[in-house]
Scaffold this motif. Structure first.
Motif, PDB file in Angstrom:
ATOM      1  N   PHE A 177     -34.408  61.775  29.924  1.00  0.00           N
ATOM      2  CA  PHE A 177     -35.763  61.022  30.098  1.00  0.00           C
ATOM      3  C   PHE A 177     -35.859  59.254  30.807  1.00  0.00           C
ATOM      4  O   PHE A 177     -36.451  58.687  31.325  1.00  0.00           O
ATOM      5  N   ASN A 192     -37.271  58.186  33.501  1.00  0.00           N
ATOM      6  CA  ASN A 192     -37.779  57.524  33.504  1.00  0.00           C
ATOM      7  C   ASN A 192     -37.821  55.088  33.734  1.00  0.00           C
ATOM      8  O   ASN A 192     -38.356  55.686  34.419  1.00  0.00           O
ATOM      9  N   ASN A 197     -44.896  61.506  37.166  1.00  0.00           N
ATOM     10  CA  ASN A 197     -45.087  61.788  35.175  1.00  0.00           C
ATOM     11  C   ASN A 197     -45.031  63.267  34.747  1.00  0.00           C
ATOM     12  O   ASN A 197     -44.700  64.130  33.950  1.00  0.00           O
ATOM     13  N   THR A 220     -41.193  64.276  35.264  1.00  0.00           N
ATOM     14  CA  THR A 220     -41.041  64.417  34.170  1.00  0.00           C
ATOM     15  C   THR A 220     -40.971  65.228  32.845  1.00  0.00           C
ATOM     16  O   THR A 220     -40.136  65.877  32.454  1.00  0.00           O
ATOM     17  N   ILE A 221     -42.562  65.394  32.671  1.00  0.00           N
ATOM     18  CA  ILE A 221     -42.247  66.472  31.599  1.00  0.00           C
ATOM     19  C   ILE A 221     -41.836  67.935  31.993  1.00  0.00           C
ATOM     20  O   ILE A 221     -41.423  68.219  30.713  1.00  0.00           O
ATOM     21  N   PHE A 258     -39.354  69.368  29.912  1.00  0.00           N
ATOM     22  CA  PHE A 258     -39.603  70.932  29.252  1.00  0.00           C
ATOM     23  C   PHE A 258     -38.853  71.976  29.297  1.00  0.00           C
ATOM     24  O   PHE A 258     -38.121  73.040  28.828  1.00  0.00           O
TER      25      PHE A 258
END
Length: 405
Positions: A92, A96, A16, A19-20, A24
């Motif tokens: 994303f 995901n 997670n 991914t963030i 960013f």
């Protein structure tokens, strides 16, 4: 899988965060590019606004041209923002989807493992798991399976051992049961032979005893009774009492003993007279007292004789020399109390004297069946027994129901 080898020991939390960070990072790049491009467009627009010939164009025309350029710049900005949004959304969504597939694969691996764990001993290969969290769970799951397998094998070994022991015990029990059956048959044959012997002995004993007693009575009618003859008569009467006990034991399961009306006083008097010679020879005398000479009981004569005769002979046998045996017959409401008391050696265990073959003194003569016979008859006929013994006296008491009560 190259991705699996590249990202080893990744947890779901780390995925997670990754991914963030990617989002960013790309957002920062797009924003930087967009800002740079917009800044350049604004500078170009600003330079062009200064290059316009103010003499040729009116103020209104200049404003219209600026408005068009700004509108064009706005549309371009919106398109860039929308494009950036779609790119970020697609990025994303891809990440995901990738992590979800990896998560589903790890979850399915565990589901398959637990579904098959009851049927086989296979464990999970840690290399087939992507996320570190699940790899830790793999270690626990594999340890659990190993522990369960150890216990299962231990139970199997124990079960095999138990089966062997059960088979061995079963074989031992079958052998013991066979031996018991043989011993039972032998005991039954022995008891049968014993009963036949007793029946024959009782039958053959009756005639000589009757002849002896009859001969003594005939002799006494013609000659005075001397001490030696009294001894013989007392001994014969003792043998007669034993004979009657054996006769009852042999016949009690084969014949029915009907009840009759019996005058207890008259019956008791006759039995005391019968054993008077035996009592005299043992230096014991009887004192009989009653306030109920007309009291009757509804009882079987043979059973009553066994109670009375065995009580009398035991009193004669165990009363101390030169002492008196007190016999009483007393009516108590609807009952008759027949008691016999004398001074004798104290009975230490009054609860066991009625047990078969029990004797307090091992040197005492007899077989200990008389009192047991009394107990059996009293239980059958609902006669209450009480026994007390002290240094002063020993008392046997029997409570009979009076006739009609």
């Amino acid at each position: 899988m190259k991705l699996s080898s590249t990202f080893t020991n990744v947890t779901t939390r780390q995925a997670n965060i990754f991914t963030i960070m990617i989002m960013f990072f790309f957002s920062t790049i797009f924003v930087g590019l967009l800002t740079t491009e917009m800044y350049e467009d604004y500078e170009i627009a600003l330079e062009q606004s200064y290059m316009v010939d103010g003499s040729l164009l009116s103020t209104e025309d200049i404003l219209v041209q600026k408005h068009k350029k700004l509108k064009t710049l706005m549309i371009k900005t919106v398109l860039v923002v929308v494009t950036l949004s779609f790119i970020l959304f697609a990025l994303f969504l891809g990440l995901n989807n990738l992590f979800n597939k990896l998560l589903n694969r790890d979850t399915q691996t565990f589901l398959d493992f637990f579904e098959q764990a009851a049927h086989n001993d296979q464990v999970i290969n840690p290399d087939s798991i992507f996320f570190k969290d699940f790899k830790i769970m793999v270690g626990y799951a594999n340890k659990m399976v190993e522990k369960i397998n150890e216990q299962k094998y231990a139970l199997q070994d124990m079960n095999i051992s138990l089966e062997d022991r059960v088979q061995k015990k079963t074989a031992d029990l079958l052998r013991i049961n066979k031996n018991l059956e043989e011993e039972k048959k032998f005991s039954q044959d022995l008891v049968k032979s014993h009963k036949e012997f007793l029946r024959y002995t009782v039958h053959e004993t009756n005639t000589p005893l009757s002849v002896i007693l009859t001969s003594i009575e005939l002799y006494v009618m013609k000659h005075p009774k001397d001490r030696q003859l009294s001894k013989i008569e007392a001994a014969v009467k003792n043998i007669f009492n034993i004979y009657d006990d054996l006769s009852y034991l042999v016949k009690k399961d084969q014949i029915e003993y009907p009840k009759i009306v019996i005058n207890f006083h008259d019956y008791l008097t006759s039995r005391i007279d019968f054993f008077s010679e035996v009592a005299g020879y043992s230096r014991v005398k009887f004192v009989y007292e009653t306030e109920s000479p007309d009291a009757h009981v509804y009882f079987n004569g043979t059973k009553l004789q066994r109670i009375v005769d065995n009580t009398i002979t035991n009193a004669i046998k165990y009363t101390l020399p030169d002492e008196t045996v007190y016999v009483k017959l007393v009516q108590v409401w609807a009952h008759l109390d027949f008691s016999m008391s004398s001074k004798s050696k104290i009975i230490k265990d009054t609860s066991r004297v009625f047990d078969e073959y029990y004797q307090e003194e091992k040197t005492s003569s007899g077989f200990g069946i008389g009192l047991r016979l009394i107990r059996t008859i009293c239980d059958e006929e609902d006669v209450m027994i009480s026994l007390s013994s002290s240094n002063e006296e020993t008392i046997f008491k029997y409570r009979f129901k009076m006739m009609g009560e």
